[in-house]
Write an enzyme that holds these catalytic residues in place. Structure first.
Site, PDB file in Angstrom:
ATOM      1  N   TYR A 219       0.839  -1.194   0.000  1.00 20.66           N
ATOM      2  CA  TYR A 219       0.000   0.000   0.000  1.00 20.66           C
ATOM      3  C   TYR A 219       0.876   1.247   0.000  1.00 20.66           C
ATOM      4  CZ  TYR A 219      -3.135   3.606   1.903  1.00 20.66           C
ATOM      5  OH  TYR A 219      -3.835   4.767   2.111  1.00 20.66           O
TER       6      TYR A 219
ATOM      7  N   LYS B 105       1.405   4.529  -2.672  1.00 20.31           N
ATOM      8  CA  LYS B 105       1.331   5.941  -2.298  1.00 20.31           C
ATOM      9  C   LYS B 105       2.649   6.667  -2.585  1.00 20.31           C
ATOM     10  CE  LYS B 105      -2.900   6.103  -0.789  1.00 20.31           C
ATOM     11  NZ  LYS B 105      -3.924   6.934  -1.465  1.00 20.31           N
TER      12      LYS B 105
END
Length: 278
Positions: free
Chosen positions: A174, A178
């Site tokens: 994740y 980002k």
């Protein structure tokens, strides 16, 4: 109401709940016509909130509101979002807030290719497909604001030893998505500098306990590890009308509020928010 965003049209993705719904309400409260984007129109089997519930809250502000239900993981479906929003709001989009994201965690050694692809599809490719669709009209207008929601998990851990926190290394994929979002935002901001289009990312300094976050880590954090929804929304909204020289940056919510001396207000924009303590 201040009318700060009167005459502007905005898209907020992930607007059925949480930060997205809060940003949509605050922009509407200050006069923006709103296109609300998410998958959940009437209800979710596990989480509270829907596009219709957000639209119902916005009705009190008397601004145009369009629902744009879409699965942003589908490239063909998301290719129509900006045009649909502009058509339903009666003109080109001035503000794009890419808030929707996939938050899937798992051990790096075992995380499937399917999950990794979905993370990057939603967290990197979708925001940039929407940005690319919005840029031509923004360029023609000589101004525009694109705000991408990032995360502190984008930063690598120093070590060994590694201080991984309560989620361990499960946030790595994740965080990698980002990190890619931050770098692409930086590049797009640099490329468009001088056109009047501002492109930035913003991340919480502490956890914002929205419905999804509370289900994941609620009860595991100290008070100083949490910031209010109103604080996060205030930081996002600040970037929705920031000056032209604020672009290509990766910013942090509470740091930005402190640096710019911004007073945190309630979601309807009418009063200082008394719940902020950070």
């Amino acid at each position: 109401m201040s009318g700060r965003f009167s005459g502007r049209r905005a898209i907020v993705t992930g607007a059925s709940r949480g930060i997205g719904a809060g940003v949509a309400e605050r922009l509407a409260a200050e006069g923006a016509a709103m296109a609300l984007v998410a998958r959940t129109v009437e209800g979710h089997d596990r989480l509270v909130g829907s596009l219709q519930e957000t639209a119902d809250r916005l009705a009190v502000y008397g601004v145009p509101v369009a629902l744009v239900p879409v699965d942003l993981s589908d490239p063909e479906a998301r290719s129509r979002v900006v045009d649909t929003a502009a058509e339903r709001l009666g003109g080109p989009i001035d503000i794009l807030v890419n808030n929707a994201a996939a938050a899937m965690y798992g051990d790096v050694a075992d995380l499937s290719l399917k999950r990794r692809r979905l993370l990057f599809e939603l967290n990197v490719h979708a925001p940039f497909d929407l940005a690319q669709a919005a840029i031509p009209a923004m360029r023609a207008a000589g101004q525009g604001w694109i705000v991408n929601m990032s995360s502190a998990s984008a930063r690598s851990w120093a070590g060994p030893p590694f201080a991984l926190g309560s989620q361990g290394a499960t946030t790595a994929a994740y965080g990698a998505s980002k990190s890619a979002l931050n770098r692409m935002t930086n590049g797009l901001g640099a490329e468009l500098h001088g056109t009047g289009i501002r492109v930035n990312t913003i991340e919480p300094r502490a956890a914002v306990l929205t419905e999804g976050a509370d289900a994941l880590v609620g009860g595991k954090l100290r008070a100083d590890q949490v910031e209010t929804l109103e604080q996060m929304v205030e930081a996002v909204v600040a970037l929705c009308d920031c000056p032209a020289d604020v672009t290509g940056a990766s910013l942090v919510s509470l740091d930005l509020l402190e640096e710019w001396g911004i007073e945190v207000r309630s979601l309807d924009g009418t009063a200082p928010d008394d719940s902020t303590t950070n």
